[in-house]
Design a protein around this motif. Sequence first.
Motif, PDB file in Angstrom:
ATOM      1  N   SER A  61     -26.006   7.069  42.869  1.00 33.67           N
ATOM      2  CA  SER A  61     -26.376   8.204  43.711  1.00 33.67           C
ATOM      3  C   SER A  61     -26.621   7.736  45.142  1.00 33.67           C
ATOM      4  O   SER A  61     -27.223   6.691  45.379  1.00 33.67           O
ATOM      5  CB  SER A  61     -27.639   8.877  43.171  1.00 33.67           C
ATOM      6  OG  SER A  61     -27.404   9.395  41.878  1.00 33.67           O
ATOM      7  N   GLY A  62     -26.152   8.550  46.102  1.00 30.40           N
ATOM      8  CA  GLY A  62     -26.331   8.234  47.506  1.00 30.40           C
ATOM      9  C   GLY A  62     -27.069   9.338  48.224  1.00 30.40           C
ATOM     10  O   GLY A  62     -27.683  10.217  47.611  1.00 30.40           O
ATOM     11  N   ARG A  63     -27.005   9.325  49.529  1.00 30.73           N
ATOM     12  CA  ARG A  63     -27.683  10.328  50.343  1.00 30.73           C
ATOM     13  C   ARG A  63     -27.107  11.715  50.071  1.00 30.73           C
ATOM     14  O   ARG A  63     -25.907  11.878  49.861  1.00 30.73           O
ATOM     15  CB  ARG A  63     -27.530   9.992  51.822  1.00 30.73           C
ATOM     16  CG  ARG A  63     -28.347   8.785  52.256  1.00 30.73           C
ATOM     17  CD  ARG A  63     -28.264   8.596  53.751  1.00 30.73           C
ATOM     18  NE  ARG A  63     -29.098   7.489  54.202  1.00 30.73           N
ATOM     19  CZ  ARG A  63     -29.212   7.127  55.473  1.00 30.73           C
ATOM     20  NH1 ARG A  63     -28.521   7.776  56.408  1.00 30.73           N
ATOM     21  NH2 ARG A  63     -29.994   6.107  55.808  1.00 30.73           N
ATOM     22  N   GLY A  64     -27.984  12.695  50.088  1.00 34.93           N
ATOM     23  CA  GLY A  64     -27.551  14.060  49.873  1.00 34.93           C
ATOM     24  C   GLY A  64     -27.170  14.367  48.440  1.00 34.93           C
ATOM     25  O   GLY A  64     -26.557  15.403  48.166  1.00 34.93           O
ATOM     26  N   GLY A  65     -27.511  13.468  47.535  1.00 37.18           N
ATOM     27  CA  GLY A  65     -27.201  13.705  46.131  1.00 37.18           C
ATOM     28  C   GLY A  65     -25.780  13.391  45.738  1.00 37.18           C
ATOM     29  O   GLY A  65     -25.370  13.691  44.613  1.00 37.18           O
ATOM     30  N   THR A  66     -25.010  12.779  46.632  1.00 41.48           N
ATOM     31  CA  THR A  66     -23.624  12.428  46.316  1.00 41.48           C
ATOM     32  C   THR A  66     -23.586  11.246  45.355  1.00 41.48           C
ATOM     33  O   THR A  66     -24.283  10.252  45.553  1.00 41.48           O
ATOM     34  CB  THR A  66     -22.844  12.065  47.596  1.00 41.48           C
ATOM     35  OG1 THR A  66     -22.853  13.179  48.481  1.00 41.48           O
ATOM     36  CG2 THR A  66     -21.402  11.692  47.260  1.00 41.48           C
ATOM     37  N   THR A  93     -15.961   9.980  44.965  1.00 41.15           N
ATOM     38  CA  THR A  93     -17.189  10.772  45.092  1.00 41.15           C
ATOM     39  C   THR A  93     -16.989  12.165  44.490  1.00 41.15           C
ATOM     40  O   THR A  93     -17.850  13.034  44.630  1.00 41.15           O
ATOM     41  CB  THR A  93     -17.593  10.899  46.572  1.00 41.15           C
ATOM     42  OG1 THR A  93     -16.508  11.468  47.313  1.00 41.15           O
ATOM     43  CG2 THR A  93     -17.973   9.551  47.153  1.00 41.15           C
ATOM     44  N   THR A  94     -15.852  12.357  43.834  1.00 37.00           N
ATOM     45  CA  THR A  94     -15.535  13.644  43.206  1.00 37.00           C
ATOM     46  C   THR A  94     -15.991  13.692  41.759  1.00 37.00           C
ATOM     47  O   THR A  94     -16.732  14.593  41.348  1.00 37.00           O
ATOM     48  CB  THR A  94     -14.034  13.919  43.280  1.00 37.00           C
ATOM     49  OG1 THR A  94     -13.615  13.902  44.645  1.00 37.00           O
ATOM     50  CG2 THR A  94     -13.691  15.274  42.666  1.00 37.00           C
ATOM     51  N   SER A  95     -15.523  12.720  40.944  1.00 33.02           N
ATOM     52  CA  SER A  95     -15.845  12.709  39.523  1.00 33.02           C
ATOM     53  C   SER A  95     -15.476  11.366  38.926  1.00 33.02           C
ATOM     54  O   SER A  95     -14.701  10.594  39.511  1.00 33.02           O
ATOM     55  CB  SER A  95     -15.093  13.818  38.783  1.00 33.02           C
ATOM     56  OG  SER A  95     -13.696  13.566  38.809  1.00 33.02           O
TER      57      SER A  95
END
Length: 219
Positions: A53-58, A21-23
């Motif tokens: 893309s997931g919740r909170g824009g992650t 979920t970093t890059s």
Amino acid sequence: MPVVDLYGTTNGDGWLSKSSTTSWSDARDNTTASSGSSSSTYSGFAIRATAASGRGGTTTYVCTRAFIYIDTSSVATVPSSGLLRIFGASYGNASVVPVKATHGSSITTADFDAIDGWDNLGGNHSADVTYYGNILNSWSTSGYNDFTLTSDALNDIANNDNIQICLMQYTNDVRGSTPSSSSNYSGMFFADYVSSSRRPYLNVQIPEANNSIFFGTNF
């Protein structure tokens, strides 16, 4: 010209995957996979480069590579030509290319970067890897996908007791560009499948020995 089929071994093939979920770089340029299997009969996500893309824009990035290990000790002559044949499964969205791998007769999560010429420093590795076949931009999910073997692959078949292959997504994994799709994956069957009808294999043509005897003649 004899035609020989060489099938992959069960422990030496499978898939390895790293998510982050970093890059994209954190997923792609890692030394160790976060998950994998050497006993799957097939995987719909065997070759993968995705961003979802997931919740909170992650955004979750996933890089998955398929590995194959084939015993070639029975071949002592460089084949004149050959194919790597991979039976597709489930999904066929990723561009796929076979490159030379360096894993052993069994795979672990530590083999995620076991690719000849690879480093984990980022960037485009299209000029660094050793290609064992052409790039396929279309992928059958109901039949065999055929890669034409390169001279590097044909020579390694004759000169080594085994060859190791990694199937990679080309644009984002080999070349290093960040994926923008959540469905960029292609599936395949592995050597653990119940019959040889869908297992990965090499189909090679072996030149016949020249046993002709030429007698001296004056013309």
